[in-house]
Design an enzyme around this catalytic site. Structure first.
Site, mmCIF file in Angstrom:
data_model
loop_
_atom_site.group_PDB
_atom_site.id
_atom_site.type_symbol
_atom_site.label_atom_id
_atom_site.label_comp_id
_atom_site.label_asym_id
_atom_site.label_seq_id
_atom_site.Cartn_x
_atom_site.Cartn_y
_atom_site.Cartn_z
ATOM 1 N N TYR A 30 24.605 54.260 38.545
ATOM 2 C CA TYR A 30 25.475 53.778 39.616
ATOM 3 C C TYR A 30 26.416 54.846 40.111
ATOM 4 C CZ TYR A 30 29.642 53.251 36.607
ATOM 5 O OH TYR A 30 30.729 53.480 35.792
ATOM 6 N N LYS A 145 25.718 58.656 34.925
ATOM 7 C CA LYS A 145 26.527 57.480 35.282
ATOM 8 C C LYS A 145 25.634 56.246 35.120
ATOM 9 C CE LYS A 145 30.348 56.553 38.505
ATOM 10 N NZ LYS A 145 31.326 56.185 37.492
ATOM 11 N N GLU A 177 37.086 61.794 27.242
ATOM 12 C CA GLU A 177 37.602 61.317 28.531
ATOM 13 C C GLU A 177 38.146 59.912 28.346
ATOM 14 O OE1 GLU A 177 34.422 60.892 31.439
ATOM 15 O OE2 GLU A 177 33.034 60.216 29.894
ATOM 16 N N LEU A 201 31.691 62.389 31.993
ATOM 17 C CA LEU A 201 31.168 62.248 33.347
ATOM 18 C C LEU A 201 31.787 63.347 34.214
ATOM 19 C CD1 LEU A 201 29.463 60.180 35.109
ATOM 20 C CD2 LEU A 201 31.683 59.643 36.111
HETATM 21 N N1 PDD Z 1 34.548 55.403 36.897
HETATM 22 N N2 PDD Z 1 34.641 59.153 33.484
HETATM 23 C C1 PDD Z 1 34.082 57.935 33.436
HETATM 24 C C2 PDD Z 1 33.488 57.483 32.150
HETATM 25 C C3 PDD Z 1 34.064 57.116 34.577
HETATM 26 O O1 PDD Z 1 33.493 55.896 34.526
HETATM 27 C C4 PDD Z 1 34.676 57.586 35.777
HETATM 28 C C5 PDD Z 1 34.677 56.772 37.043
HETATM 29 C C6 PDD Z 1 35.252 58.863 35.778
HETATM 30 C C7 PDD Z 1 35.891 59.459 37.023
HETATM 31 O O2 PDD Z 1 34.924 59.825 37.982
HETATM 32 P P1 PDD Z 1 35.284 59.876 39.537
HETATM 33 O O3 PDD Z 1 36.453 60.771 39.685
HETATM 34 O O4 PDD Z 1 34.068 60.442 40.179
HETATM 35 O O5 PDD Z 1 35.623 58.465 39.985
HETATM 36 C C8 PDD Z 1 35.205 59.623 34.619
HETATM 37 C C9 PDD Z 1 34.363 54.579 38.074
HETATM 38 C C10 PDD Z 1 35.517 54.630 39.031
HETATM 39 C C11 PDD Z 1 33.985 53.177 37.631
HETATM 40 O O6 PDD Z 1 33.170 53.084 36.724
HETATM 41 O O7 PDD Z 1 34.451 52.203 38.229
#
Ligand code: PDD
Length: 285
Positions: A30, A145, A177, A201
């Protein structure tokens, strides 16, 4: 209106098979793309990350980058609000039976589902949030993801029960993270964050924060960060598409630094907000 397998439908009319491999196995990937004033932010980068996730799970990308961009822009156009959080996923489709190996000749399921973008309020930004920590018990391909989000669900629920917004994770004594965010620390005026690897991620917001720090001469090191450093940091923040730059002022009930949002969190969030208003909202990236 959302997009499902070639059609724009109302959410209540969006139907998929109970045997979709996304339901049975979480067999899919996703993206979450923030949209400001109807301009998707870093769309090419999100589409590239989606392509990398798909390649990593051996699922052929059903669309070219140009097709994805067109579909996402069309979904954005069809909503009646300007700032959006566009969720999309691709699963390995409905094979009609529950069998683990990849099915042959099965069309993937493609869902694009927008929602209103809810970012932290000014009051939340000013106060910061609390977090818990936990051992990172996810798998070893956190760079994908993946739709397998049970660890995230469990960790975020544990955080919520303790009145916390995030769970900061450690693996083998090192910071990985947040459950759904990247994590940065500050010590003596220097920002540090873990390098990209299979353990985290590759966040689009993480990239932007690093770029903004470099562009504005704010000291930042991309290097492994130990749990001890996190626990003795002056500042701790989380970053994501929906949380932007959000300070964590308490970890496991212990104040981070002096327990208030620190100067570098304020500086980086201010740079982020300027960038958002001058670049993202104008559709320049
Ligand atoms: N989550 N690390 C993880 C495990 C994440 O699920 C996310 C984002 C990030 C940050 O990535 P980005 O800056 O590209 O949003 C880091 C999204 C927002 C979610 O699962 O809703």
């Amino acid at each position: 209106m959302l997009y499902l397998n070639g059609q724009f439908v109302r959410p209540e009319d969006a139907k998929i098979s109970a045997l979709d491999r996304g339901c049975l196995f979480g067999d899919g990937v996703y993206e979450v793309i923030p949209v400001y004033s109807r301009h998707p932010f870093r769309l090419d980068e999100h589409i590239a990350r989606l392509d990398a996730s798909l390649a990593s799970i051996g699922l052929a990308n059903p669309h070219t980058a140009a097709e994805w961009a067109g579909l996402i822009r069309e979904v954005v156009r069809r909503q009646d609000y300007d700032d959006q959080s566009v969720y999309l996923h691709v699963t390995r489709g409905n094979a009609g039976e529950r069998d683990f190996p990849f099915p042959e000749g099965v069309a993937p399921t493609v869902l694009i589902n927008p929602a209103r973008l809810v970012t932290p309020s000014a009051a939340q930004k000013a106060a910061g949030v609390r977090a818990i920590s936990h051992a990172d018990f996810r798998w070893l391909r956190c760079d994908i993801k993946s739709l397998n989000l049970l660890p995230t669900v469990l960790l975020r629920e544990a955080a919520r029960r303790q009145g916390c917004a995030e769970c900061v994770m450690f693996r083998d004594g090192m910071l990985s993270e947040g459950a759904a965010s990247n994590v940065f620390v500050v010590k003596d005026g220097v920002i540090a964050c873990p390098p990209k690897s299979h353990l985290i991620l590759p966040g689009i917001t993480y990239d932007l924060v690093i770029e903004l720090a470099q562009r504005h001469g704010v000291p930042l090191q991309v290097r492994p960060v130990s749990e001890a450093e996190v626990r003795s940091a002056d500042e701790l923040w989380m970053t994501s598409s929906t949380k932007e730059v959000l300070a964590i002022v308490e970890l496991d009930g212990v104040a981070v630094g002096d327990g208030r949002v620190g100067p570098l969190a304020q500086r980086m969030d201010a740079l982020y907000q300027d960038f958002k208003n001058q670049i993202m909202r104008q559709g320049k990236e």
